[in-house]
Design a protein around this motif. Structure first.
Motif, PDB file in Angstrom:
ATOM      1  N   ASP A 167       0.813  -1.217   0.000  1.00 47.29           N
ATOM      2  CA  ASP A 167       0.000   0.000   0.000  1.00 47.29           C
ATOM      3  C   ASP A 167       0.845   1.264   0.000  1.00 47.29           C
ATOM      4  OD1 ASP A 167      -2.379  -1.445   0.067  1.00 47.29           O
ATOM      5  OD2 ASP A 167      -2.343  -1.593   2.259  1.00 47.29           O
ATOM      6  N   TRP A 168       2.182   1.132  -0.046  1.00 54.34           N
ATOM      7  CA  TRP A 168       3.039   2.305  -0.058  1.00 54.34           C
ATOM      8  C   TRP A 168       3.636   2.498  -1.450  1.00 54.34           C
ATOM      9  CZ3 TRP A 168       7.970   0.638  -1.273  1.00 54.34           C
ATOM     10  CH2 TRP A 168       8.321  -0.669  -0.917  1.00 54.34           C
ATOM     11  N   ASP A 169       4.040   3.748  -1.720  1.00 48.62           N
ATOM     12  CA  ASP A 169       4.732   4.036  -2.980  1.00 48.62           C
ATOM     13  C   ASP A 169       6.172   4.442  -2.679  1.00 48.62           C
ATOM     14  OD1 ASP A 169       4.423   6.737  -2.139  1.00 48.62           O
ATOM     15  OD2 ASP A 169       2.548   6.896  -3.240  1.00 48.62           O
ATOM     16  N   TRP A 170       6.925   4.755  -3.727  1.00 46.43           N
ATOM     17  CA  TRP A 170       8.351   5.051  -3.575  1.00 46.43           C
ATOM     18  C   TRP A 170       8.722   6.257  -4.423  1.00 46.43           C
ATOM     19  CZ3 TRP A 170      11.336   5.095  -7.988  1.00 46.43           C
ATOM     20  CH2 TRP A 170      10.774   4.481  -9.113  1.00 46.43           C
ATOM     21  N   SER A 171       9.892   6.803  -4.146  1.00 47.38           N
ATOM     22  CA  SER A 171      10.507   7.812  -5.007  1.00 47.38           C
ATOM     23  C   SER A 171      12.007   7.617  -4.945  1.00 47.38           C
ATOM     24  CB  SER A 171      10.133   9.234  -4.560  1.00 47.38           C
ATOM     25  OG  SER A 171      10.578   9.482  -3.241  1.00 47.38           O
ATOM     26  N   ALA A 172      12.709   8.096  -5.958  1.00 50.20           N
ATOM     27  CA  ALA A 172      14.171   8.015  -5.985  1.00 50.20           C
ATOM     28  C   ALA A 172      14.729   9.387  -6.350  1.00 50.20           C
ATOM     29  CB  ALA A 172      14.640   6.971  -6.992  1.00 50.20           C
ATOM     30  N   LEU A 173      15.675   9.869  -5.552  1.00 53.07           N
ATOM     31  CA  LEU A 173      16.301  11.161  -5.782  1.00 53.07           C
ATOM     32  C   LEU A 173      17.718  10.940  -6.296  1.00 53.07           C
ATOM     33  CD1 LEU A 173      14.323  13.413  -4.916  1.00 53.07           C
ATOM     34  CD2 LEU A 173      14.100  11.411  -3.442  1.00 53.07           C
ATOM     35  N   ARG A 174      18.068  11.687  -7.346  1.00 56.87           N
ATOM     36  CA  ARG A 174      19.384  11.535  -7.968  1.00 56.87           C
ATOM     37  C   ARG A 174      20.127  12.871  -7.937  1.00 56.87           C
ATOM     38  NH1 ARG A 174      17.240   7.893 -13.170  1.00 56.87           N
ATOM     39  NH2 ARG A 174      16.607   6.093 -11.877  1.00 56.87           N
ATOM     40  N   PRO A 175      20.863  13.135  -6.861  1.00 52.10           N
ATOM     41  CA  PRO A 175      21.655  14.362  -6.783  1.00 52.10           C
ATOM     42  C   PRO A 175      22.987  14.200  -7.500  1.00 52.10           C
ATOM     43  CG  PRO A 175      21.922  13.133  -4.768  1.00 52.10           C
ATOM     44  CD  PRO A 175      20.923  12.360  -5.607  1.00 52.10           C
ATOM     45  N   SER A 176      23.604  15.342  -7.781  1.00 48.60           N
ATOM     46  CA  SER A 176      24.994  15.345  -8.227  1.00 48.60           C
ATOM     47  C   SER A 176      25.868  15.255  -6.972  1.00 48.60           C
ATOM     48  CB  SER A 176      25.275  16.625  -9.018  1.00 48.60           C
ATOM     49  OG  SER A 176      26.582  16.601  -9.549  1.00 48.60           O
ATOM     50  N   VAL A 177      27.115  15.692  -7.034  1.00 45.08           N
ATOM     51  CA  VAL A 177      27.966  15.731  -5.848  1.00 45.08           C
ATOM     52  C   VAL A 177      27.281  16.606  -4.801  1.00 45.08           C
ATOM     53  CG1 VAL A 177      30.229  16.364  -4.936  1.00 45.08           C
ATOM     54  CG2 VAL A 177      30.019  15.455  -7.255  1.00 45.08           C
ATOM     55  N   VAL A 178      27.135  16.094  -3.591  1.00 44.73           N
ATOM     56  CA  VAL A 178      26.381  16.795  -2.557  1.00 44.73           C
ATOM     57  C   VAL A 178      27.309  17.659  -1.716  1.00 44.73           C
ATOM     58  CG1 VAL A 178      24.892  16.529  -0.531  1.00 44.73           C
ATOM     59  CG2 VAL A 178      24.621  14.997  -2.503  1.00 44.73           C
TER      60      VAL A 178
END
Length: 351
Positions: A159-170
């Motif tokens: 029942d949950w969803d997801w997301s993905a974050l793609r940063p450059s050099v942090v």
């Protein structure tokens, strides 16, 4: 009225996790639980749990009481010598967390995954720029890809969803992290100044003029919370960047001026090698300037700095997908560096 939200930040003590905990704690409708290997000091809105995420039994035991968690923010990472060796531990930690929290947190709504440009093969050599979220994959091994596939498969039955974050050099301030470029530059500059030498760019010749971008840790924290709570971001990946591009050839002299240093022509050298004997000098610098007694190993990320300074190819992605979905924040990269340096000086990490 929004329902109560409880965040489980996995990897709460790193550059990304530290800022994410701060961001969530600043919001009125969140409670925060931070997971890390060494734990942390609790505050009114944040409690910390020490856990070995590679041990499924310890993970289940430590997470068994966290029945109120609604959002998992996974930003943990364990380094290994080769790309192939990165896969088993980093996939196992994510699987152990989901296996432990899913059965007990009945109100779980979202799992957020922190990735990076390795998805595009940026660590292997020149890659297509600007990179976009729907670019075709490259040959494995790549733990970021395996982690996302796990979430896609698992969420399809939940029942949950997801997301993905793609940063450059942090860019951030947290110490003791293997991927902290800004702190490495600050220490390199401080030692150069102590020795009376100009600040030379130490990377490959071509890297001085390539186009790059970075991602401020605070900006990334805001984007991560946005993606985890916005219906428009569900079950998708997003590049998250400051919004500007730079070349070291233009930015490097400005960073040197902040430290009152002259610059000289670039000279390729391994910081991991030339800085290996500088710990005694660092201790002398700390004593002379009444600095905090931060261990040299915690302020030096030399192998990572060498890695970044070795990019003699363009390194940037298209961040417009996040803007189209509703996230419009941006940060000036030059100002980001100055802010990090000022914080390090204020906290007596550098002179």
């Amino acid at each position: 009225m929004d329902l109560r939200k409880v965040a489980l930040v996995v990897g709460a003590r790193g550059v990304i996790g530290t800022k994410l905990v701060e961001q969530l704690d600043s919001l009125p409708d969140w409670e925060v639980v931070g997971l890390s290997r060494r734990g942390g000091v609790d505050s009114p809105g944040v409690r910390h749990v020490a856990v070995d995420l590679l041990d499924p039994d310890d993970t289940r035991a430590k997470l068994s009481a966290l029945t109120e968690v609604t959002h998992v923010f996974y930003v943990a990472y364990q380094d290994r010598p080769t790309w192939a060796e990165l896969v088993p531990p980093n996939l196992a930690m994510l699987v152990n967390v989901v296996d432990a929290i899913e059965p007990v947190a009945r109100g779980l709504r979202h799992v957020s995954l922190m990735q990076g440009y390795k998805v595009y093969g940026a660590h292997l050599g020149p890659f297509k720029t600007p990179a976009r979220e729907d670019d075709p994959p490259h040959l494995p091994p790549e733990f970021n890809v395996d982690q996302q596939r796990f979430l896609e498969s698992r969420s399809a039955q939940a029942d949950w969803d997801w997301s993905a974050l793609r940063p450059s050099v942090v860019g951030g301030v947290a110490l003791g992290n293997p991927m902290n470029l800004a702190v490495g530059i600050a220490v390199y500059a401080s030692i150069s100044k102590e020795l009376g030498v100009p600040l030379r760019f130490p990377g490959k010749p071509g890297a001085y003029d390539s186009l790059l971008e970075m991602t401020d840790a605070g900006l990334l924290a805001k984007a991560t919370v946005w993606a985890a709570t916005s219906p428009a971001a569900a079950n998708q990946a997003f590049n998250i960047t400051n919004g500007d591009l730079f070349r070291w050839s233009e930015l490097w002299p400005k960073l040197a001026r902040w430290f009152d240093l002259e610059v000289a022509p670039p000279l390729q050298m391994s910081l991991a090698t030339v800085m290996a004997d500088k710990e005694p000098l660092w201790k002398e610098l700390q004593a002379a300037h009444s600095l905090a007694g931060t261990a040299y190993a915690k302020v030096s990320s030399w192998p990572f700095a060498d890695f970044v300074f070795g990019w003699d190819y363009d390194f940037f992605a298209d961040g417009s997908k996040a803007r189209r979905a509703g996230f419009h924040e941006y940060v000036d990269t030059e100002a980001m560096f100055y802010g990090i340096f000022e914080t390090l000086r204020r906290e007596r990490i550098i002179p």
